[in-house]
Every structure is written in C-alpha cells, then in structure tokens.
Design a protein around this motif. Structure first.
Motif, mmCIF file in Angstrom:
data_model
loop_
_atom_site.group_PDB
_atom_site.id
_atom_site.type_symbol
_atom_site.label_atom_id
_atom_site.label_comp_id
_atom_site.label_asym_id
_atom_site.label_seq_id
_atom_site.Cartn_x
_atom_site.Cartn_y
_atom_site.Cartn_z
ATOM 1 N N THR A 295 51.665 -10.815 46.722
ATOM 2 C CA THR A 295 51.149 -10.058 47.858
ATOM 3 C C THR A 295 49.627 -10.042 47.778
ATOM 4 O OG1 THR A 295 51.299 -7.946 46.654
ATOM 5 C CG2 THR A 295 53.219 -8.622 47.956
ATOM 6 N N TYR A 296 48.979 -10.159 48.945
ATOM 7 C CA TYR A 296 47.527 -10.311 48.977
ATOM 8 C C TYR A 296 47.017 -9.722 50.294
ATOM 9 C CZ TYR A 296 43.012 -12.863 49.206
ATOM 10 O OH TYR A 296 41.684 -13.203 49.307
ATOM 11 N N ARG A 297 46.128 -8.734 50.179
ATOM 12 C CA ARG A 297 45.556 -8.098 51.363
ATOM 13 C C ARG A 297 46.664 -7.650 52.326
ATOM 14 N NH1 ARG A 297 40.236 -11.969 52.627
ATOM 15 N NH2 ARG A 297 39.132 -11.457 50.693
ATOM 16 N N SER A 298 47.667 -6.987 51.790
ATOM 17 C CA SER A 298 48.826 -6.596 52.587
ATOM 18 C C SER A 298 49.242 -5.169 52.252
ATOM 19 C CB SER A 298 49.988 -7.566 52.360
ATOM 20 O OG SER A 298 49.670 -8.842 52.873
ATOM 21 N N ASP A 299 49.893 -4.536 53.229
ATOM 22 C CA ASP A 299 50.228 -3.113 53.133
ATOM 23 C C ASP A 299 51.665 -2.897 53.620
ATOM 24 O OD1 ASP A 299 49.594 -0.321 52.744
ATOM 25 O OD2 ASP A 299 49.416 -0.127 54.919
ATOM 26 N N ARG A 300 52.355 -1.990 52.965
ATOM 27 C CA ARG A 300 53.723 -1.613 53.320
ATOM 28 C C ARG A 300 54.655 -2.834 53.249
ATOM 29 N NH1 ARG A 300 50.648 0.862 57.123
ATOM 30 N NH2 ARG A 300 51.395 -0.518 58.793
ATOM 31 N N ILE A 301 54.938 -3.243 52.013
ATOM 32 C CA ILE A 301 55.790 -4.394 51.735
ATOM 33 C C ILE A 301 56.943 -3.946 50.841
ATOM 34 C CG2 ILE A 301 55.876 -6.752 50.853
ATOM 35 C CD1 ILE A 301 53.868 -6.382 53.158
ATOM 36 N N VAL A 302 58.156 -4.408 51.128
ATOM 37 C CA VAL A 302 59.325 -4.167 50.282
ATOM 38 C C VAL A 302 59.946 -5.510 49.940
ATOM 39 C CG1 VAL A 302 61.591 -3.087 50.084
ATOM 40 C CG2 VAL A 302 59.770 -1.924 51.352
ATOM 41 N N ILE A 303 60.177 -5.741 48.634
ATOM 42 C CA ILE A 303 60.880 -6.934 48.156
ATOM 43 C C ILE A 303 62.045 -6.447 47.310
ATOM 44 C CG2 ILE A 303 60.710 -9.059 46.821
ATOM 45 C CD1 ILE A 303 57.674 -9.030 47.418
ATOM 46 N N GLN A 304 63.275 -6.852 47.654
ATOM 47 C CA GLN A 304 64.431 -6.220 47.016
ATOM 48 C C GLN A 304 65.641 -7.170 46.957
ATOM 49 O OE1 GLN A 304 65.143 -2.859 49.670
ATOM 50 N NE2 GLN A 304 66.497 -4.074 50.969
ATOM 51 N N ASP A 305 66.596 -6.788 46.072
ATOM 52 C CA ASP A 305 67.947 -7.357 46.053
ATOM 53 C C ASP A 305 67.942 -8.883 45.981
ATOM 54 O OD1 ASP A 305 68.804 -4.741 46.346
ATOM 55 O OD2 ASP A 305 69.039 -4.894 48.515
ATOM 56 N N SER A 306 67.197 -9.450 45.020
ATOM 57 C CA SER A 306 67.033 -10.900 44.980
ATOM 58 C C SER A 306 67.076 -11.444 43.557
ATOM 59 C CB SER A 306 65.711 -11.302 45.654
ATOM 60 O OG SER A 306 65.717 -10.973 47.033
ATOM 61 N N PHE A 307 67.269 -12.764 43.470
ATOM 62 C CA PHE A 307 67.364 -13.484 42.199
ATOM 63 C C PHE A 307 66.235 -14.504 42.130
ATOM 64 C CE2 PHE A 307 68.653 -17.257 39.866
ATOM 65 C CZ PHE A 307 69.100 -16.739 38.659
ATOM 66 N N ILE A 308 65.520 -14.549 40.995
ATOM 67 C CA ILE A 308 64.394 -15.450 40.817
ATOM 68 C C ILE A 308 64.474 -16.089 39.435
ATOM 69 C CG2 ILE A 308 61.880 -15.694 40.846
ATOM 70 C CD1 ILE A 308 63.394 -12.499 42.191
ATOM 71 N N ASP A 309 64.549 -17.425 39.397
ATOM 72 C CA ASP A 309 64.517 -18.186 38.144
ATOM 73 C C ASP A 309 63.327 -19.125 38.252
ATOM 74 O OD1 ASP A 309 64.908 -19.680 35.879
ATOM 75 O OD2 ASP A 309 67.022 -20.119 36.264
ATOM 76 N N ASN A 310 62.260 -18.835 37.510
ATOM 77 C CA ASN A 310 61.015 -19.583 37.699
ATOM 78 C C ASN A 310 60.245 -19.673 36.387
ATOM 79 O OD1 ASN A 310 60.161 -16.913 37.545
ATOM 80 N ND2 ASN A 310 58.587 -17.143 39.111
ATOM 81 N N SER A 311 58.952 -20.024 36.476
ATOM 82 C CA SER A 311 58.165 -20.229 35.262
ATOM 83 C C SER A 311 56.863 -19.444 35.250
ATOM 84 C CB SER A 311 57.826 -21.726 35.123
ATOM 85 O OG SER A 311 56.981 -22.144 36.183
ATOM 86 N N ASP A 312 56.650 -18.578 36.238
ATOM 87 C CA ASP A 312 55.422 -17.785 36.294
ATOM 88 C C ASP A 312 55.800 -16.390 36.793
ATOM 89 O OD1 ASP A 312 52.640 -17.013 36.451
ATOM 90 O OD2 ASP A 312 52.136 -19.125 36.661
#
Length: 457
Positions: free
Chosen positions: A240-257
């Motif tokens: 998130t960058y220069r942003s307001d009122r954000i929701v991130i939820q209920d997810s799966f992430i397989d990554n390297s960073d």
C-alpha cells in the motif's frame, strides 16, 4: 477507530466462491465483500447494481503473437459507467494499458490473463513507472466504484492473472538494473473490491494499491513458484502506498518477499485472516528512504495472521538518518515522518527466523554510521500482542530484534503475551536497544555485533 463486527476468527482460512448467474454462461454474480471482523472505522462507498443485460465480452485474438490489450481497452470503454466486462477466454497482453478512467463497472475474470514475456526489455522500456523504489507496472486500473472478481470454484488456470515471471527472474541475475513490472496496480481508485482471483508468478511485486481509498481485497490466492529452480526476485503480496482506508483479508500468499508491506503514507489499513508462506513478514516500510520527504504510516490493525517459513513476521523497517547505498535500485535514508498507532494481534509463527523485527538501520550494514546518524523517523504507540508458535533454528535462542537508533526515536512500543518457542527448547531472547524494556513482556539481551537485516523491500 477499529470496529469489531463478528468476533475472532481462527487462522485456518477458507476461500469463498460466488454464485453463478444463470442468465449468462459462467458469469459469477458479484460477491458481497464485507470487512470482517475489523473494518477501518468508516463505511465503504455503496456500489449499486450494474445495468441489467449490459455485458461486454472481451474478444480473444487468434494469432499466435497477438496482443489483446486493444480489445480489452475497447470493451472497457464500451461498458464503462454501468456495465459488466467479462474475461472468459485466454488473453495475452503485449502492450501497457492505462485503465484509470473506469467508473461504475464490474470486471469478471473467469478465463485467464497473461502478459507477454517474449521480450523482458520491451516492458523495461514501456511499462508505467513509479519514482518510489523505481517500480513499474504492466497496467493500472483506477477510477470510481470498480469491482474485480473471479470464481475460485473453477479449476486451476481459470480466474487467474499470470505475470510469467520466470523470464524476468532469470534475466535479473545478469542485469540487476532490469525494470521488472508489478503484476497488478490499483492506482487512483476510490471505492473498489477485488476478490476470488488467482495470481501467479509476478516479475516483481504482485500488487500495489497506490493513491487510492476505500478498497477491499478478499479471498485471493497468490503463488510465486519457479519451474526451473530460479531464484524468485521480490514478489511482495500487497504493497500500500499513499492510500487510505484499505482492507486486505481472507487470502493465501506463497511468495519470497513481504506478504504485505505498508509503504509511505499508508493510513487506516486493516490486514486480517491471511495465511502467508515463505515471505519477509507483515512489514511496515521500508520508510524514511528519501531525504526531504515525510513518510506517515498510521492507524494499522494486523489481525489473525499465520506466517510459515519466513525471515520475519511482525516487522518495522526504517532507513537511517543519512543516505546510503544498499542494492541496485534501492538506496536511501534521511527521510522524516512517523509510524503511529499500530497493532499486531493474534499472530501464529511457524518456523520463522524472527517473530518480531524492528530496525531503524534498514539498508545499512555499518552500525557505526547508523549510531552516528539516527533515523529521522519516529516509531510511536505500537502494540504487538498474542503472538505464539515457533521460530526457526537459524538464530536460536534469539527470536527477534527490537532496535531503535536513539532513545528518543521510539516510544510506547508494547509487547504482550508472547509465547513463541525456539527449537532448542531454551528460553527465547530478543535483541533490544533504545527501548522502554518495562513495556516488553519478553527477555531482552544487548544487541549483537552482527547486522542480520539485509533483505530488500
């Protein structure tokens, strides 16, 4: 400011699917995406139903070396302001798309969208650029009242956006200055949802949410995997960058960073109910990178996160008070601002190197220089609580670091109810410096001479 609507959830995550509208072939109805259990304290804008019968099905080119970008642009222009755009075939995008004009539209992806990887230097020269950390994107979506969704009940390979990152991961080994686009950008959007989609193999980060407000991301499946054993470069889940009122939820992430990273001027953000594997943590920063710029990260709630096989978990990374070179495309320090009112709550750590990481010497291995030029950016009113599980054997018996660059740079940092164990069975210890140890319910030791914070992002 945080509103708890339905009470705690367990870490095990289910990826919900949407119903299928029978009036059209395999067009899912729009999911009802609601923040839960926490929201940002402000109601998200109402997204009215779209015009009945106003569907634009995106045509697919038939030629082998096609570029479907013009067809996508045409469909979005025709169905803008009230319509539904359907991606139900296989699409190949071979040129940049500026889609920041959208208004009152739904984008339904039941097919697959890929980006042409035949010439990584084409995208190096033609992608949309951000001055922040020299990032770039294939395409960007913005506007007002936009819903993007798929159907996760479909088989693998459907409802997918694929960056074909392998070609870029291979190329960057020999050219560290290569611009590798991010897979997806919400840029300049007000009122948006994104849900029930698969994302695969971004050349760089998966997602950036920039210059936006009132966004909900839900029920997403993100995976970065090499088919050739190539080292995966970056692959942040969401930034998130220069942003307001954000929701991130209920997810799966397989990554390297970073699983999720809060970049400069991220405010009123909720992250909840995520399962992260192989990442660098839920990270604030890096911030304070650019001299004469003020970075603010404020009002974050991170709740109910499972983190496995990562370098870090709850993490805050701030650049020192003087500019320094770190890696290609990543140098900085000397910026001002603050991190304020942040809560990490209910975190399950499974074999992560550190359960907690706070540093104000990010990007600089010379600790003498960091001590001479403390960070200009302060960290205030941070609570990390209800953290349990295990760390890896890498730093055993150390389970984390909490290091501020000067006594007046950090205040109100609290750590409560930490039951993280180390593999040896010894009592876990944490490196602490310039902290109010009376607020830390853990065993502190003096900072070691070795600087172990060398990861990018």
């Amino acid at each position: 400011m945080w509103f708890n609507s339905i009470g705690p959830l367990v870490v095990a995550l289910g990826l919900a699917s949407s119903a299928i509208a029978r009036g059209h072939s395999r067009i899912p109805s729009r999911p009802d995406v609601i923040p839960g259990p926490y929201d940002t304290g402000s109601a998200m804008p109402l997204s009215p139903p779209r015009d009945k019968g106003r569907y634009c099905h995106v045509d697919q080119g038939l030629e082998e070396n096609r570029d479907d970008a013009p067809r996508i642009l045409q469909a979005l222009q025709e169905c803008n302001d009230g319509g539904t755009i359907v991606f139900d075939k296989s699409y190949l995008i071979g040129s940049p798309l500026d889609l920041t004009f959208l208004k009152h539209v739904d984008l339904v992806i039941t097919g697959d969208i890929s980006f042409d990887d035949s010439d990584v230097y084409y995208w190096h020269n033609n992608s949309f650029k951000y001055t922040f950390q020299n990032q770039s994107v294939f395409w960007k979506i913005g506007g007002e009242d936009v819903n993007i969704y798929g159907d996760l009940t479909l088989e693998e390979g459907k409802s997918v956006i694929n960056g074909k990152g392998e070609a870029y991961w291979e190329a960057v080994r020999n050219d560290s200055a290569l611009f590798r686009p991010m897979l997806f950008a919400l840029d300049g959007v007000k009122g948006a949802t994104m849900s029930n989609l698969r994302m695969r193999n971004p050349p760089n980060w998966f997602n950036i949410i920039a210059n936006s407000s009132d966004v909900i991301i839900s029920n997403m499946d993100l995976r970065a995997k090499s088919f050739k054993g190539t080292k995966i470069s970056n692959s942040d889940g969401w930034d998130t960058y220069r942003s307001d009122r954000i929701v991130i939820q209920d997810s799966f992430i397989d990554n390297s960073d970073d699983c999720v990273s809060f970049k400069p001027n991220s405010t009123n953000v909720v992250i909840q109910n995520l399962q992260c594997i192989g990442s660098h943590g839920i990270s604030i920063g890096s911030i304070g990178q650019y001299p004469n710029e003020t970075d603010i990260v404020e009002n974050l709630y991170i709740y109910n996160i499972s983190m496995t096989n990562a370098s870090d978990f709850a993490r805050i990374k701030v650049w020192p008070g003087i500019q320094t070179n770190f890696q290609t495309h990543l140098a900085g320090g000397g910026g001002t601002g603050y991190v304020r009112n942040v809560t990490y709550d209910l975190l399950y750590s499974n074999n992560n190197d550190r359960a907690i990481t706070i540093t104000q010497c990010y990007g600089q291995s010379n600790k003498t220089l960091c001590n001479e030029y403390p960070a200009n950016l302060t960290i205030e009113d941070v609570t990390m609580k209800n953290i349990y599980g295990t760390t890896s054997a890498k730093l055993d018996p150390e389970a984390g670091t909490l290091v501020c660059s000067a006594p007046d740079r950090c205040s109100g940092i609290r750590v409560e109810n930490i039951t993280v164990e180390v593999p040896s069975g010894k009592s876990p210890v944490y490196e602490c410096r310039n902290m109010d140890n009376s607020l830390l319910e853990l065993t502190c030791i003096a900072e070691s001479d070795e600087d172990r914070d060398t990861s990018q992002g």
